[in-house]
Design a protein around this motif. Structure first.
Motif, PDB file in Angstrom:
ATOM      1  N   SER A  36       0.811  -1.213   0.000  1.00 19.90           N
ATOM      2  CA  SER A  36       0.000   0.000   0.000  1.00 19.90           C
ATOM      3  C   SER A  36       0.841   1.259   0.000  1.00 19.90           C
ATOM      4  CB  SER A  36      -0.906   0.020   1.237  1.00 19.90           C
ATOM      5  OG  SER A  36      -0.122  -0.015   2.417  1.00 19.90           O
ATOM      6  N   PRO A  38       3.066   4.310  -1.249  1.00 19.69           N
ATOM      7  CA  PRO A  38       3.076   5.077  -2.480  1.00 19.69           C
ATOM      8  C   PRO A  38       4.340   4.823  -3.270  1.00 19.69           C
ATOM      9  CG  PRO A  38       3.608   6.480  -0.628  1.00 19.69           C
ATOM     10  CD  PRO A  38       3.210   5.145  -0.065  1.00 19.69           C
ATOM     11  N   GLN A  42       5.285   9.596  -5.427  1.00 19.27           N
ATOM     12  CA  GLN A  42       4.419  10.029  -4.342  1.00 19.27           C
ATOM     13  C   GLN A  42       5.208  10.192  -3.052  1.00 19.27           C
ATOM     14  OE1 GLN A  42       1.228  10.965  -4.465  1.00 19.27           O
ATOM     15  NE2 GLN A  42       1.463  11.546  -2.333  1.00 19.27           N
ATOM     16  N   ASP A  46       5.365  13.492  -0.911  1.00 16.23           N
ATOM     17  CA  ASP A  46       5.059  13.584   0.520  1.00 16.23           C
ATOM     18  C   ASP A  46       6.206  14.215   1.282  1.00 16.23           C
ATOM     19  OD1 ASP A  46       3.350  10.367   0.648  1.00 16.23           O
ATOM     20  OD2 ASP A  46       2.645  12.379   0.088  1.00 16.23           O
ATOM     21  N   SER A 148       2.078   6.299   4.957  1.00 16.29           N
ATOM     22  CA  SER A 148       1.459   7.620   4.906  1.00 16.29           C
ATOM     23  C   SER A 148       2.310   8.709   5.551  1.00 16.29           C
ATOM     24  CB  SER A 148       0.097   7.580   5.603  1.00 16.29           C
ATOM     25  OG  SER A 148       0.242   7.175   6.962  1.00 16.29           O
ATOM     26  N   ARG A 149       3.343   8.317   6.296  1.00 15.35           N
ATOM     27  CA  ARG A 149       4.177   9.303   6.993  1.00 15.35           C
ATOM     28  C   ARG A 149       5.358   9.707   6.123  1.00 15.35           C
ATOM     29  NH1 ARG A 149       4.027   9.075  12.539  1.00 15.35           N
ATOM     30  NH2 ARG A 149       5.436  10.866  12.408  1.00 15.35           N
TER      31      ARG A 149
END
Length: 480
Positions: A36, A38, A42, A46, A148-149
């Motif tokens: 999952s 990126p 991406q 981020d 996500s971090r």
């Protein structure tokens, strides 16, 4: 000799790290972030500012403590003109080597004088291999970090040890940056004081050549640049800093070749085991410290994999180590037992060409100071926001003033550049290189892969060695 040393250094470093890659870490199939996660573009998006204008790699608004090239002692951040831009292994290797190389090279001849040629070569190889190993521990931890971090040193610290680990890491980075800024001021004083003394010592303005006055005036002149909202406009200083460093190194090499003789070669010490060995070791530790820059380079790497990042690390530390050894050997060959802690002091004012190089070097350091200050200023602004409410512009100026004032006072009081480098190497650099990465790796490894006992054992040995080294190095640096 130098070609042999380069080959020996590169092969031994590669063999050591390959051993670690094969036996002390995880199989290639288990590496990388989850499905999952990126993609590279991406991840880079981020990690960047998230704005359209140019931004230094690794300075993230989502993670204000992410530090990229800021600590580099002479060579400031390279600015990417396109947030989606990626680089290959060679480009990433040059970027990492640029982070390692800097003003610490001024003390390399002093290190060779204190330790001897053979000891310095052996410990440079060992230091390069150990630093590359701890860098790879950080890369192997990527698979356990939330996709996500933003990928940064402080994110790793928070995931591994919670908010305490994050703030400890942030404090170490802040102290390391602060020490780097003090070193900048010391270098500016070492460069400018002889020039002003040569020009003014026969006039009524001779008092202006004192170290206190020169460093204070330099800080006043630099301060407006430290209050700029964005440092992207100063990216040109990367190229000027590299040009100045190459000009300085070229001059020393040419001088050494011109004046070397059989007598000077016979007068060199191949190995020394006195107290100077323990005061020189922290300088070597400081020289290779680049762990804070691993994640920004990893996310900017085209098709980032641990294997490609391993090649980046080996290439960077091999080139940097060879550069350090050649320059240290040549500087020591030129001055032998008269070698100073800052080799600039060994050169007089009689040579016009070197005076031009000296001034170029000082200007490059002065222009790089605001770039190194940028991240520490952001941290200081965050601390000010917790105790008082100020307009954004006033908070920025006050934070810059506090950092410039504290580093200026410390630089005036510091006994010398080798002492500053040694103290940083003994404390923050050792902590970032040999304590934090294995500690975070052990915390995550015990939670996710407790059966990998060999990797855990080697990480424990590295961690214990780092913990022991900090007080020992600090003690010898303080008394040396």
């Amino acid at each position: 000799f130098f070609f042999f040393f380069f080959f020996f250094f590169s092969r031994l470093t590669a063999m050591s790290v390959s051993f670690g890659e094969t036996y002390l870490t995880f199989p290639p199939g288990t590496l990388g972030r989850s499905s999952s996660a990126p993609g590279p573009a991406q991840a880079r998006a981020d990690f960047q500012f998230g704005r359209s204008h140019t931004a230094p790699i690794g300075l993230s608004r989502e993670d204000p403590f992410a530090v990229s090239h800021a600590r580099s002692m002479l060579l400031p951040p390279i600015v990417m003109k396109d947030d989606t831009q990626s680089t290959g292994v060679m480009g990433a290797s040059v970027t990492l080597a640029q982070t390692v190389l800097g003003a610490c090279i001024l003390s390399m001849p002093h290190v060779v004088q204190k330790m001897g040629v053979v000891n310095t070569a052996v410990l440079l190889v060992a230091g390069a291999a150990l630093n590359t190993y701890t860098m790879m521990l950080m890369i192997h931890c990527v698979q356990w970090l939330p996709p996500s971090r933003p990928l940064s040193f402080t994110t790793l610290a928070e995931v591994a040890c919670g908010w305490k680990g994050r703030w400890l890491t942030s404090a170490v980075i802040a102290l390391d940056l602060w020490g780097a800024l003090v070193s900048f001021m010391v270098v500016i004083g070492d460069v400018a004081v002889p020039v002003f003394h040569h020009l003014l010592h026969h006039t009524q303005f001779g008092w202006m050549a004192s170290r206190c006055v020169v460093i204070s005036v330099a800080s006043i002149l630099i301060f407006p640049l430290c209050c700029l909202q964005s440092m992207a406009s100063m990216a040109f200083t990367s190229y000027f800093g590299m040009l100045s460093l190459l000009a300085f190194v070229t001059y020393v090499l040419m001088d050494s070749v011109a004046y070397a003789s059989l007598n000077t070669l016979e007068a060199m010490h191949l190995s020394q085991w006195g107290p100077g060995l323990y005061t020189a070791l922290p300088l070597l530790v400081f020289s290779f410290t680049a762990q804070f820059n691993i994640y920004p380079i990893y996310t900017s790497l085209r098709n980032p994999t641990p294997q490609r990042m391993l090649r980046v690390c080996v290439c960077a530390v091999t080139c940097s180590g060879t550069f350090f050894m050649v320059f240290g050997f040549m500087g020591y060959l030129l001055f032998l037992e008269d070698t100073q802690g800052n080799v600039l002091f060994n050169f007089g004012m009689h040579d016009l060409l070197f005076n031009i190089v000296r001034v170029m070097f000082g200007v490059a350091v002065a222009l790089a100071y605001p770039l190194c200050l940028f991240e520490l200023r952001s941290m200081t602004e965050g601390l000010l926001a917790t105790c008082c409410t100020l307009p954004p512009r006033a908070s920025l100026i006050l934070a810059a003033f506090l950092v410039v004032l504290s580093t200026t006072i410390t630089a005036v009081l510091a006994p010398g550049l080798d002492f500053v480098f040694g103290l940083i190497g003994a404390t923050t650099a050792t902590t970032m290189s040999f304590i934090l990465p294995p500690a975070f790796f052990l915390s995550l490894c015990q939670a996710h892969a407790p059966s990998h006992t060999l990797a855990i054992g080697v990480a424990v040995v590295t961690l214990v060695g780092g913990v022991v080294a900090v007080p020992v190095f600090t003690f010898f640096t303080a008394i040396g």
